[in-house]
Design a protein around this motif. Structure first.
Motif, PDB file in Angstrom:
ATOM      1  N   ARG A 240       0.870  -1.180   0.000  1.00 53.60           N
ATOM      2  CA  ARG A 240       0.000   0.000   0.000  1.00 53.60           C
ATOM      3  C   ARG A 240       0.904   1.226   0.000  1.00 53.60           C
ATOM      4  O   ARG A 240       1.556   1.513   0.994  1.00 53.60           O
ATOM      5  N   ILE A 241       0.941   1.928  -1.129  1.00 51.63           N
ATOM      6  CA  ILE A 241       1.883   3.025  -1.319  1.00 51.63           C
ATOM      7  C   ILE A 241       1.135   4.359  -1.276  1.00 51.63           C
ATOM      8  O   ILE A 241       0.221   4.610  -2.081  1.00 51.63           O
ATOM      9  N   ASN A 242       1.521   5.228  -0.347  1.00 48.60           N
ATOM     10  CA  ASN A 242       0.873   6.532  -0.181  1.00 48.60           C
ATOM     11  C   ASN A 242       0.973   7.377  -1.449  1.00 48.60           C
ATOM     12  O   ASN A 242       1.998   7.354  -2.144  1.00 48.60           O
ATOM     13  N   TYR A 243      -0.109   8.120  -1.721  1.00 46.70           N
ATOM     14  CA  TYR A 243      -0.096   9.071  -2.832  1.00 46.70           C
ATOM     15  C   TYR A 243      -1.060  10.207  -2.540  1.00 46.70           C
ATOM     16  O   TYR A 243      -1.968  10.087  -1.711  1.00 46.70           O
ATOM     17  N   THR A 244      -0.833  11.297  -3.240  1.00 50.31           N
ATOM     18  CA  THR A 244      -1.789  12.398  -3.289  1.00 50.31           C
ATOM     19  C   THR A 244      -1.956  12.786  -4.748  1.00 50.31           C
ATOM     20  O   THR A 244      -1.066  12.548  -5.582  1.00 50.31           O
ATOM     21  N   ALA A 245      -3.091  13.371  -5.060  1.00 52.26           N
ATOM     22  CA  ALA A 245      -3.372  13.829  -6.420  1.00 52.26           C
ATOM     23  C   ALA A 245      -4.511  14.823  -6.364  1.00 52.26           C
ATOM     24  O   ALA A 245      -5.243  14.897  -5.368  1.00 52.26           O
ATOM     25  N   ASP A 246      -4.655  15.568  -7.432  1.00 56.90           N
ATOM     26  CA  ASP A 246      -5.829  16.407  -7.631  1.00 56.90           C
ATOM     27  C   ASP A 246      -6.639  15.782  -8.745  1.00 56.90           C
ATOM     28  O   ASP A 246      -6.087  15.410  -9.796  1.00 56.90           O
ATOM     29  N   TYR A 247      -7.935  15.638  -8.517  1.00 59.84           N
ATOM     30  CA  TYR A 247      -8.846  15.146  -9.545  1.00 59.84           C
ATOM     31  C   TYR A 247      -9.657  16.330 -10.037  1.00 59.84           C
ATOM     32  O   TYR A 247     -10.308  17.024  -9.255  1.00 59.84           O
ATOM     33  N   TYR A 248      -9.587  16.563 -11.352  1.00 56.41           N
ATOM     34  CA  TYR A 248     -10.338  17.638 -11.997  1.00 56.41           C
ATOM     35  C   TYR A 248     -11.551  16.990 -12.640  1.00 56.41           C
ATOM     36  O   TYR A 248     -11.405  16.112 -13.500  1.00 56.41           O
ATOM     37  N   PHE A 249     -12.740  17.404 -12.233  1.00 56.38           N
ATOM     38  CA  PHE A 249     -13.984  16.844 -12.745  1.00 56.38           C
ATOM     39  C   PHE A 249     -14.591  17.810 -13.757  1.00 56.38           C
ATOM     40  O   PHE A 249     -14.785  18.992 -13.453  1.00 56.38           O
ATOM     41  N   PHE A 250     -14.902  17.297 -14.949  1.00 53.33           N
ATOM     42  CA  PHE A 250     -15.454  18.103 -16.020  1.00 53.33           C
ATOM     43  C   PHE A 250     -16.888  17.670 -16.328  1.00 53.33           C
ATOM     44  O   PHE A 250     -17.228  16.485 -16.206  1.00 53.33           O
ATOM     45  N   THR A 251     -17.700  18.636 -16.744  1.00 51.29           N
ATOM     46  CA  THR A 251     -19.079  18.373 -17.157  1.00 51.29           C
ATOM     47  C   THR A 251     -19.306  18.987 -18.532  1.00 51.29           C
ATOM     48  O   THR A 251     -18.531  19.831 -18.978  1.00 51.29           O
ATOM     49  N   ALA A 252     -20.372  18.570 -19.183  1.00 53.81           N
ATOM     50  CA  ALA A 252     -20.712  19.131 -20.496  1.00 53.81           C
ATOM     51  C   ALA A 252     -21.091  20.599 -20.330  1.00 53.81           C
ATOM     52  O   ALA A 252     -21.708  20.972 -19.336  1.00 53.81           O
ATOM     53  N   LYS A 253     -20.675  21.424 -21.297  1.00 54.08           N
ATOM     54  CA  LYS A 253     -20.986  22.870 -21.231  1.00 54.08           C
ATOM     55  C   LYS A 253     -22.457  23.090 -21.444  1.00 54.08           C
ATOM     56  O   LYS A 253     -23.130  22.375 -22.125  1.00 54.08           O
TER      57      LYS A 253
END
Length: 179
Positions: free
Chosen positions: A166-179
């Motif tokens: 189990r390897i620690n990580y961080t990230a940012d998730y960018y969520f997109f929607t239809a215009k």
């Protein structure tokens, strides 16, 4: 400045801040062209994540008597800008909000992270697989700003087969929607 003038100024600043928070988030990260969402999509939210990437020591399919760390699943908590937990990310890959809305992602593109020893940046298409809520309109997801999470470089052998890491990580998730 009179008390009523200070109160009026305070309320105007508060109102301005409230209106500013209604604006959609803007991406400050540069991504390779292949990781950009479709022209018909707009950024709806940026969600930081902290958790682990889970690997398992397994026999290699392409090398007799060889072993490797194979990716199993992510397991992470999702947070809002204030650091409050807003959901979770897990095998599938799924992202599930505390309101019950949920999406399932499918890998579309990947690119090496710009920093060493970080899992790749990704672009995934998404479809809703849960009830209406904060994630139900999401059409794609970017994973960017990754830190950590790469498979161990050693320790996988026949004796260790079946052992998880189990390897620690961080990230940012960018969520997109239809215009």
């Amino acid at each position: 400045m009179s008390t009523s003038s200070r109160m009026t100024t305070f309320l105007l600043v508060l109102l301005g801040a409230g209106c500013a928070s209604l604006q959609p988030p803007t991406s400050m990260v540069k991504v390779p062209d292949k990781l950009k969402p479709g022209a018909n999509e707009s950024l709806a939210m940026i969600v930081p994540a902290k958790g682990v990437q889970i690997y398992e020591c397994r026999a290699r399919k392409d090398q007799v008597r060889g072993y490797e760390w194979a990716f199993v699943a992510p397991e992470a908590d999702l947070f809002d800008a204030r650091g409050h937990k807003t959901g979770r990310h897990y095998a599938g890959p799924h992202w599930e909000a505390t309101d019950g809305s949920k999406i399932l992602g499918t890998l579309k593109e990947r690119a090496d992270a710009p920093v060493a020893d970080a899992i790749p940046w990704l672009l995934l298409t998404a479809k809703s697989v849960g009830p209406e809520g904060s994630f139900s309109k999401v059409t794609s997801v970017q994973r960017v700003n990754t830190v950590g999470g790469v498979a161990p470089k050693a320790g996988c052998s026949q004796a260790a087969a079946g052992t998880p890491a189990r390897i620690n990580y961080t990230a940012d998730y960018y969520f997109f929607t239809a215009k």
